[in-house]
Design an enzyme around this catalytic site. Structure first.
Site, PDB file in Angstrom:
ATOM      1  N   MET A   1       0.274  -1.058  -0.377  1.00  0.00           N
ATOM      2  CA  MET A   1      -0.179  -0.137  -0.252  1.00  0.00           C
ATOM      3  C   MET A   1       1.052   1.484  -0.029  1.00  0.00           C
ATOM      4  O   MET A   1       0.712   2.138   0.816  1.00  0.00           O
ATOM      5  CB  MET A   1      -0.699  -0.249   1.401  1.00  0.00           C
TER       6      MET A   1
ATOM      7  N   LYS B   1       5.376 -10.648   9.268  1.00  0.00           N
ATOM      8  CA  LYS B   1       4.726  -9.081  10.274  1.00  0.00           C
ATOM      9  C   LYS B   1       3.057  -9.277  10.531  1.00  0.00           C
ATOM     10  O   LYS B   1       2.539  -9.376  10.981  1.00  0.00           O
ATOM     11  CB  LYS B   1       4.555  -7.511   9.969  1.00  0.00           C
ATOM     12  N   ASP B   2       2.529  -9.394   9.276  1.00  0.00           N
ATOM     13  CA  ASP B   2       1.149  -9.624   8.742  1.00  0.00           C
ATOM     14  C   ASP B   2       0.812 -11.195   8.136  1.00  0.00           C
ATOM     15  O   ASP B   2       0.516 -11.275   7.641  1.00  0.00           O
ATOM     16  CB  ASP B   2       0.652  -8.421   7.676  1.00  0.00           C
TER      17      ASP B   2
ATOM     18  N   HIS C   1       9.334  -3.127   3.046  1.00  0.00           N
ATOM     19  CA  HIS C   1       9.245  -3.497   1.707  1.00  0.00           C
ATOM     20  C   HIS C   1      10.279  -3.682   1.453  1.00  0.00           C
ATOM     21  O   HIS C   1      10.082  -5.064   0.424  1.00  0.00           O
ATOM     22  CB  HIS C   1       8.119  -2.833   1.523  1.00  0.00           C
TER      23      HIS C   1
ATOM     24  N   GLN D   1      -2.859 -12.601   8.024  1.00  0.00           N
ATOM     25  CA  GLN D   1      -2.168 -12.311   5.991  1.00  0.00           C
ATOM     26  C   GLN D   1      -1.907 -12.711   5.186  1.00  0.00           C
ATOM     27  O   GLN D   1      -2.175 -13.892   4.604  1.00  0.00           O
ATOM     28  CB  GLN D   1      -2.657 -10.911   5.397  1.00  0.00           C
TER      29      GLN D   1
ATOM     30  N   SER E   1       6.086  -1.202  10.117  1.00  0.00           N
ATOM     31  CA  SER E   1       5.529  -0.858   9.874  1.00  0.00           C
ATOM     32  C   SER E   1       4.934   0.928   9.050  1.00  0.00           C
ATOM     33  O   SER E   1       5.635   2.267  10.315  1.00  0.00           O
ATOM     34  CB  SER E   1       4.680  -0.576  10.905  1.00  0.00           C
TER      35      SER E   1
END
Length: 288
Positions: free
Chosen positions: A37, A157-158, A44, A161, A193
């Site tokens: 996002m 981390k997610d 990332h 998901q 994050s």
């Protein structure tokens, strides 16, 4: 690794993205996609490295703040955005293409189709964000169909998901390999994050109770602790002592996300808590 020659391409439409990926596939490229996002950070960027180590020689990063995964009282409008910075970081990492569609491009005005996973997405974050994962699975499906990758990388981390996406890909027969990359942390231990920018200095210090508490829990299990309820209660106390408001603390199977009642096997300990107005998530994997 291939020699870096051409300038990174920025693509805004699904049709152009599909045509670009189709051409790359016909030429024999192995495409890896990193859905994000935006407001990129080291976490990332580490996914790009993981994609290359996992066999991708052509990298696509998607940058799309997905409106359908935000609830009505969440931070969609305030979610941090800086596309120029993101594009520069991607170019420095020798990304081949950035796919950055508009919301209108991704969701036609009369869009009425959803992709829903019904088991792994019931607990944890879904308890307080009941429509969140419906938005995630739908947008990730659409991003996969736009970018046509061979593999996709998601961060640990997610953790919930990532397992939901793996299950969706398995159940719907997507010809895509899902790779889960380890959590990247700031030097003091806080999980990277995009929402960390919301924290004041004091809230940041308080939020370190997440990683410190999780590391202590893991160390106690490895040292022979067996009282799971006490371990979770101690973790809660340490977060609350640092002015964190706990959303949830759980002990689950690392793959099925089913709650566990005793220590053993491959476990994940996910936690979500508010520091000030900022909701942070973290987790740790433990095998015993």
């Amino acid at each position: 690794m291939k020699e870096w020659k051409s300038k990174m391409k920025i693509i805004r439409t699904i049709a152009e993205m599909q045509a670009w990926s189709d051409e790359k596939r016909r030429s024999g490229a192995t495409i890896g996609v990193i859905p994000t996002m935006g407001f990129l950070h080291e976490g990332h960027l580490s996914l790009i490295d993981t994609a290359r180590k996992s066999g991708a020689d052509t990298i696509v990063v998607t940058i799309f703040v997905n409106p359908t995964q935000f609830g009505p009282n969440e931070d969609f409008d305030k979610y941090p955005r800086d596309f120029e910075r993101d594009a520069k970081l991607c170019e420095e990492k020798q990304v081949d293409a950035v796919f950055a569609p508009s919301a209108a491009e991704m969701y036609p005005a009369d869009s009425s189709t959803w992709v829903i996973e019904e088991k792994l997405s019931r607990g944890l974050c879904a308890k307080t964000r009941p429509t969140h994962f419906r938005g995630v699975t739908t947008v990730v499906s659409k991003l996969f169909l736009a970018t046509l990758p061979h593999l996709a990388v998601f961060g640990q981390k997610d953790g919930q998901q990532a397992r939901i996406i793996k299950r969706m890909v398995r159940d719907l027969n997507f010809p895509i390999r899902i790779v889960i990359s380890p959590i990247i942390r700031e030097p003091d231990g806080l999980a990277r994050s995009s929402r960390n920018k919301y924290l004041s200095e004091q809230e940041h210090r308080n939020a370190l109770s997440l990683s410190r508490g999780l590391n202590l829990l893991k160390a106690e299990i490895e040292a022979g602790a067996t009282d799971l309820k006490k371990l979770l209660a101690d973790l809660r106390k340490s977060i609350e002592a640092s002015e964190g408001i706990v959303d949830y603390i759980e002990a689950v199977d690392a793959e099925t996300l089913e709650p566990i009642e005793r220590i053993g096997g491959k476990m994940m300990f996910p936690v979500a808590a508010y520091f000030g107005k900022t909701r942070l998530i973290d987790n740790i994997l433990v095998e015993k």
